[in-house]
Design a protein around this motif. Structure first.
Motif, PDB file in Angstrom:
ATOM      1  N   ASP A 143       0.864  -1.184   0.000  1.00 44.63           N
ATOM      2  CA  ASP A 143       0.000   0.000   0.000  1.00 44.63           C
ATOM      3  C   ASP A 143       0.896   1.227   0.000  1.00 44.63           C
ATOM      4  N   ARG A 144       0.663   2.121  -0.945  1.00 43.66           N
ATOM      5  CA  ARG A 144       1.517   3.302  -1.059  1.00 43.66           C
ATOM      6  C   ARG A 144       0.719   4.557  -0.725  1.00 43.66           C
ATOM      7  N   PRO A 145       0.909   5.110   0.496  1.00 44.39           N
ATOM      8  CA  PRO A 145       0.171   6.325   0.867  1.00 44.39           C
ATOM      9  C   PRO A 145       0.577   7.526   0.025  1.00 44.39           C
ATOM     10  N   VAL A 157      -2.239   0.796  -4.660  1.00 41.62           N
ATOM     11  CA  VAL A 157      -1.918  -0.548  -4.199  1.00 41.62           C
ATOM     12  C   VAL A 157      -1.084  -1.182  -5.305  1.00 41.62           C
ATOM     13  N   ARG A 158       0.029  -1.764  -4.932  1.00 41.86           N
ATOM     14  CA  ARG A 158       0.912  -2.383  -5.916  1.00 41.86           C
ATOM     15  C   ARG A 158       1.030  -3.870  -5.622  1.00 41.86           C
ATOM     16  N   VAL A 159       0.768  -4.666  -6.627  1.00 40.95           N
ATOM     17  CA  VAL A 159       0.807  -6.125  -6.488  1.00 40.95           C
ATOM     18  C   VAL A 159       1.987  -6.630  -7.310  1.00 40.95           C
ATOM     19  N   VAL A 193       6.606  -3.951 -16.037  1.00 38.24           N
ATOM     20  CA  VAL A 193       7.265  -5.245 -16.223  1.00 38.24           C
ATOM     21  C   VAL A 193       8.764  -5.031 -16.359  1.00 38.24           C
ATOM     22  N   HIS A 194       9.564  -5.907 -15.761  1.00 41.89           N
ATOM     23  CA  HIS A 194      10.974  -5.937 -16.149  1.00 41.89           C
ATOM     24  C   HIS A 194      11.440  -7.373 -16.323  1.00 41.89           C
ATOM     25  N   ARG A 195      12.365  -7.511 -17.255  1.00 39.94           N
ATOM     26  CA  ARG A 195      12.862  -8.825 -17.665  1.00 39.94           C
ATOM     27  C   ARG A 195      14.382  -8.794 -17.670  1.00 39.94           C
ATOM     28  N   TYR A 224      13.031  -2.600 -18.958  1.00 37.08           N
ATOM     29  CA  TYR A 224      11.766  -2.208 -18.323  1.00 37.08           C
ATOM     30  C   TYR A 224      10.774  -1.726 -19.369  1.00 37.08           C
ATOM     31  N   ILE A 225       9.493  -1.882 -19.052  1.00 31.47           N
ATOM     32  CA  ILE A 225       8.450  -1.347 -19.924  1.00 31.47           C
ATOM     33  C   ILE A 225       7.175  -1.175 -19.101  1.00 31.47           C
ATOM     34  N   GLY A 226       6.308  -0.282 -19.545  1.00 29.45           N
ATOM     35  CA  GLY A 226       5.051  -0.076 -18.831  1.00 29.45           C
ATOM     36  C   GLY A 226       3.861  -0.146 -19.773  1.00 29.45           C
ATOM     37  N   ALA A 233      13.884   6.316 -16.481  1.00 32.45           N
ATOM     38  CA  ALA A 233      13.620   6.537 -15.050  1.00 32.45           C
ATOM     39  C   ALA A 233      13.456   5.213 -14.301  1.00 32.45           C
ATOM     40  N   CYS A 234      12.943   4.205 -14.983  1.00 30.07           N
ATOM     41  CA  CYS A 234      12.774   2.892 -14.347  1.00 30.07           C
ATOM     42  C   CYS A 234      14.150   2.344 -13.940  1.00 30.07           C
ATOM     43  N   ALA A 235      15.042   2.262 -14.922  1.00 23.76           N
ATOM     44  CA  ALA A 235      16.368   1.704 -14.655  1.00 23.76           C
ATOM     45  C   ALA A 235      17.113   2.553 -13.632  1.00 23.76           C
ATOM     46  N   SER A 236      16.986   3.864 -13.788  1.00 26.78           N
ATOM     47  CA  SER A 236      17.720   4.788 -12.922  1.00 26.78           C
ATOM     48  C   SER A 236      17.299   4.619 -11.461  1.00 26.78           C
ATOM     49  N   CYS A 237      16.018   4.524 -11.217  1.00 30.46           N
ATOM     50  CA  CYS A 237      15.546   4.386  -9.832  1.00 30.46           C
ATOM     51  C   CYS A 237      15.889   3.003  -9.273  1.00 30.46           C
ATOM     52  N   HIS A 238      15.707   1.970 -10.064  1.00 29.34           N
ATOM     53  CA  HIS A 238      16.055   0.623  -9.567  1.00 29.34           C
ATOM     54  C   HIS A 238      17.561   0.514  -9.321  1.00 29.34           C
ATOM     55  N   LEU A 239      18.351   1.177 -10.141  1.00 30.10           N
ATOM     56  CA  LEU A 239      19.801   1.204  -9.931  1.00 30.10           C
ATOM     57  C   LEU A 239      20.132   1.823  -8.581  1.00 30.10           C
ATOM     58  N   VAL A 270      16.280  -5.407  -7.693  1.00 29.51           N
ATOM     59  CA  VAL A 270      14.878  -5.779  -7.473  1.00 29.51           C
ATOM     60  C   VAL A 270      14.538  -5.471  -6.023  1.00 29.51           C
ATOM     61  N   PHE A 271      13.335  -4.954  -5.798  1.00 28.52           N
ATOM     62  CA  PHE A 271      12.935  -4.541  -4.452  1.00 28.52           C
ATOM     63  C   PHE A 271      12.328  -5.677  -3.653  1.00 28.52           C
ATOM     64  N   ARG A 272      12.579  -6.882  -4.035  1.00 24.36           N
ATOM     65  CA  ARG A 272      11.948  -7.982  -3.329  1.00 24.36           C
ATOM     66  C   ARG A 272      12.309  -7.952  -1.856  1.00 24.36           C
TER      67      ARG A 272
HETATM   68  C1  HEC Z   1      11.247   6.377  -8.113  1.00 25.45           C
HETATM   69  C2  HEC Z   1      11.678   5.013  -8.126  1.00 25.45           C
HETATM   70  C3  HEC Z   1      11.099   4.035  -9.118  1.00 25.45           C
HETATM   71  C4  HEC Z   1      10.849   4.207 -10.460  1.00 25.45           C
HETATM   72  C5  HEC Z   1      11.024   5.451 -11.289  1.00 25.45           C
HETATM   73  C6  HEC Z   1      10.373   2.924 -10.946  1.00 25.45           C
HETATM   74  N1  HEC Z   1      10.334   2.007  -9.950  1.00 25.45           N
HETATM   75 FE1  HEC Z   1       9.822   0.056 -10.135  1.00 25.45          FE
HETATM   76  N2  HEC Z   1       9.861  -0.125  -8.117  1.00 25.45           N
HETATM   77  C7  HEC Z   1      10.210   0.863  -7.225  1.00 25.45           C
HETATM   78  C8  HEC Z   1       9.944   0.394  -5.860  1.00 25.45           C
HETATM   79  C9  HEC Z   1      10.231   1.179  -4.589  1.00 25.45           C
HETATM   80  C10 HEC Z   1       9.420  -0.895  -5.979  1.00 25.45           C
HETATM   81  C11 HEC Z   1       8.928  -1.824  -4.858  1.00 25.45           C
HETATM   82  C12 HEC Z   1       7.414  -1.712  -4.726  1.00 25.45           C
HETATM   83  C13 HEC Z   1       7.014  -0.467  -3.982  1.00 25.45           C
HETATM   84  O1  HEC Z   1       7.458  -0.285  -2.832  1.00 25.45           O
HETATM   85  O2  HEC Z   1       6.251   0.352  -4.541  1.00 25.45           O
HETATM   86  C14 HEC Z   1       9.416  -1.206  -7.419  1.00 25.45           C
HETATM   87  C15 HEC Z   1       9.037  -2.424  -7.929  1.00 25.45           C
HETATM   88  C16 HEC Z   1       8.978  -2.724  -9.271  1.00 25.45           C
HETATM   89  C17 HEC Z   1       8.627  -4.017  -9.810  1.00 25.45           C
HETATM   90  C18 HEC Z   1       8.395  -5.276  -8.989  1.00 25.45           C
HETATM   91  C19 HEC Z   1       9.695  -6.088  -8.902  1.00 25.45           C
HETATM   92  C20 HEC Z   1      10.805  -5.338  -8.195  1.00 25.45           C
HETATM   93  O3  HEC Z   1      11.739  -4.892  -8.881  1.00 25.45           O
HETATM   94  O4  HEC Z   1      10.737  -5.176  -6.976  1.00 25.45           O
HETATM   95  C21 HEC Z   1       8.596  -3.881 -11.179  1.00 25.45           C
HETATM   96  C22 HEC Z   1       8.259  -4.955 -12.198  1.00 25.45           C
HETATM   97  C23 HEC Z   1       8.945  -2.516 -11.487  1.00 25.45           C
HETATM   98  N3  HEC Z   1       9.178  -1.840 -10.305  1.00 25.45           N
HETATM   99  C24 HEC Z   1       9.030  -2.002 -12.762  1.00 25.45           C
HETATM  100  C25 HEC Z   1       9.248  -0.661 -13.032  1.00 25.45           C
HETATM  101  C26 HEC Z   1       9.107  -0.068 -14.362  1.00 25.45           C
HETATM  102  C27 HEC Z   1       8.748  -0.814 -15.620  1.00 25.45           C
HETATM  103  C28 HEC Z   1       9.356   1.257 -14.209  1.00 25.45           C
HETATM  104  C29 HEC Z   1       9.304   2.344 -15.237  1.00 25.45           C
HETATM  105  C30 HEC Z   1       8.124   2.418 -16.087  1.00 25.45           C
HETATM  106  C31 HEC Z   1       9.668   1.478 -12.790  1.00 25.45           C
HETATM  107  N4  HEC Z   1       9.594   0.299 -12.128  1.00 25.45           N
HETATM  108  C32 HEC Z   1      10.011   2.706 -12.262  1.00 25.45           C
HETATM  109  C33 HEC Z   1      10.756   2.067  -7.540  1.00 25.45           C
HETATM  110  C34 HEC Z   1      10.726   2.646  -8.798  1.00 25.45           C
END
Ligand code: HEC
Length: 197
Positions: free
Chosen positions: A72-74, A79-81, A136-138, A157-159, A177-183, A193-195
């Motif tokens: 749950d993200r306030p 809600v993220r599944v 989705v990410h692969r 990554y893709i949305g 932004a997806c890669a940058s934030c996960h990095l 991965v945020f597992r």
């Molecule tokens: C600002 C940071 C940020 C950005 C930008 C971001 N993510 Fe994430 N992502 C997270 C966080 C934090 C989680 C863990 C779930 C949560 O707490 O919301 C997550 C979880 C995920 C997951 C579930 C698996 C995992 O890695 O934990 C997927 C799939 C995912 N993100 C894909 C994407 C895609 C695709 C994009 C771009 C379209 C993206 N994310 C952009 C922060 C980000």
């Protein structure tokens, strides 16, 4: 979720399918969001990203993927599944994911009252309303190189929208932004991965 070493191998078999959304597992709050870095010097906007979708919409993920956790993200009233395919779901926290790992994150609008206050169910959890996005990410060999300095390992990554069309700001060429934030937030030690444990 606590996984003892002896049971971790069979995790993928014991997890429920992605569609079994009742809250079986609840992850702790995510790390506070760090601001994204400004554009890299010498690289014009938009920031570097793969121009083609090599991730693909994961058909039938509701049945074939395993439910890993729900958040749950306030901050953004969501809600993220989070679900993974069998390859991804079998990996212990902190371990590197094999090629072929795929994660899905369904993003739902959380139900709110007329004043925008988030409504909760009897367990204190947010109530899912509309599904708005499927992220989705692969991971595959050599993936991610096109993100240049923002590369997060070998993930791309893709949305998508629920109708499988691309979200305009997460379409091919737009996923930096997806890669940058996960990095920066998930980090190398978690294979980006945020597992949660
Ligand atoms: C600002 C940071 C940020 C950005 C930008 C971001 N993510 Fe994430 N992502 C997270 C966080 C934090 C989680 C863990 C779930 C949560 O707490 O919301 C997550 C979880 C995920 C997951 C579930 C698996 C995992 O890695 O934990 C997927 C799939 C995912 N993100 C894909 C994407 C895609 C695709 C994009 C771009 C379209 C993206 N994310 C952009 C922060 C980000």
């Amino acid at each position: 979720m606590t996984i003892s070493p002896s049971t971790s191998i069979s995790v993928a078999q014991t997890l429920p399918p992605c569609s079994a959304i009742p809250r079986l597992l609840q992850a702790p709050n995510p790390k506070a969001a760090a601001p994204l870095p400004p554009n890299l010097p010498g690289i014009s906007s938009p920031r570097p990203a793969p121009q083609i979708d090599r991730v693909g919409f994961p058909e039938n993920y509701q049945n074939e993927f395993k439910l890993i956790y729900v958040v749950d993200r306030p901050d953004n009233k969501q809600v993220r599944v989070i679900c993974g395919n069998d390859i991804a779901a079998a990996v212990k926290p902190g371990k590197t994911f094999p090629y072929g790992s795929v994660f899905v994150m369904e993003i739902y609008h959380a139900k709110q009252d007329a004043n925008g206050n988030i409504l909760k169910d009897e367990k204190g959890q947010y109530i899912r309303e509309a599904l708005t996005a499927i992220f989705v990410h692969r991971k595959e060999k050599g993936f991610g190189a096109d993100y240049l300095d923002d590369r997060s390992g070998e993930w791309e990554y893709i949305g998508y929208r629920p109708d499988k069309t691309y979200l305009p700001n997460a379409a091919p060429g737009k996923t930096n932004a997806c890669a940058s934030c996960h990095l920066r937030q998930a980090g190398k030690s978690e294979d980006y991965v945020f597992r949660k444990e």
